[in-house]
Design a protein around this motif. Sequence first.
Motif, short mmCIF file in Angstrom:
data_model
loop_
_atom_site.label_atom_id
_atom_site.label_comp_id
_atom_site.label_asym_id
_atom_site.label_seq_id
_atom_site.Cartn_x
_atom_site.Cartn_y
_atom_site.Cartn_z
N ASN A 42 2.94 -7.31 2.50
CA ASN A 42 2.51 -6.85 1.17
C ASN A 42 1.01 -6.59 1.12
OD1 ASN A 42 5.10 -6.92 0.09
ND2 ASN A 42 4.93 -9.09 -0.39
N ARG A 43 0.24 -7.40 1.82
CA ARG A 43 -1.22 -7.21 1.87
C ARG A 43 -1.57 -5.88 2.57
NH1 ARG A 43 -4.70 -8.64 5.85
NH2 ARG A 43 -6.87 -8.63 5.27
N ARG A 46 -0.76 -3.06 0.16
CA ARG A 46 -1.74 -2.95 -0.94
C ARG A 46 -3.04 -2.31 -0.47
NH1 ARG A 46 -0.08 -7.94 -2.09
NH2 ARG A 46 -1.96 -8.93 -1.34
N TYR A 49 -2.38 1.34 0.28
CA TYR A 49 -2.19 2.07 -0.97
C TYR A 49 -3.54 2.42 -1.58
CZ TYR A 49 -0.75 3.17 -5.73
OH TYR A 49 -0.56 3.81 -6.93
N TRP A 50 -4.44 1.45 -1.69
CA TRP A 50 -5.73 1.71 -2.34
C TRP A 50 -6.64 2.59 -1.49
CZ3 TRP A 50 -6.00 1.76 -7.19
CH2 TRP A 50 -5.17 0.94 -7.95
N TYR A 99 3.62 4.67 0.86
CA TYR A 99 4.99 4.18 0.65
C TYR A 99 5.88 4.46 1.87
CZ TYR A 99 4.09 3.40 -4.33
OH TYR A 99 3.61 2.93 -5.54
N TYR A 102 5.15 2.09 4.61
CA TYR A 102 5.70 0.77 4.27
C TYR A 102 7.18 0.70 4.65
CZ TYR A 102 7.50 -2.95 1.23
OH TYR A 102 8.13 -4.07 0.73
N ARG A 171 11.66 -4.24 -4.07
CA ARG A 171 10.95 -5.51 -4.09
C ARG A 171 11.64 -6.52 -5.00
NH1 ARG A 171 5.08 -5.00 -5.84
NH2 ARG A 171 5.79 -5.90 -7.77
#
Length: 173
Positions: A42-43, A46, A49-50, A99, A102, A171
């Motif tokens: 998840n880290r 994130r 994504y940013w 995405y 991921y 999720r």
Amino acid sequence: AYFQAAYNIYVSFYMISTAGIPVAISRMIATSNTKGNEKEVNRIFRIAYWVFFIIGAAATILMIAFSKVFAQTADLLGVEWAIILIAPTLFFICLSSAYRGYFQGLQNMVPTAVSQVIESLGKLGIGLIAGWYAIAKGYPIYTVAAYVISGVTIGVIAATVYIAIFKRMFRSA
């Protein structure tokens, strides 16, 4: 020529924005997932994504801000509208890449495949319908090109919305 001029500028920004990064994300996520480290998965997402958010936003802003310069370089009057309409695609394709990386890292190719089909249908279907509409209205060719290229943007936005919703559902499942 109008469509191609705008699309070539988009592809140049696209390659700079996303080249190889989704593959790197998927490999890092796969490694963390193999170790059973869901927090790290998840880290990684994130952060990716940013980073993609910032890259996509910057590329979109640059493409819009310099649309007249790119149009002059292409030596095609009116092509700046097609450039402006395709510019948001950079932002959304960057988010979509995060995405896709991921899900690929989790070895779940369904969301990526479905989002690519949605993207392609938007590019073809919406682009053709918009182009036919613009031709029927008697718009100049550079306006028709802008309408057609809007299908690319709408397709990418729809694909990004789909994969983002899928991740939320994934999720919480």
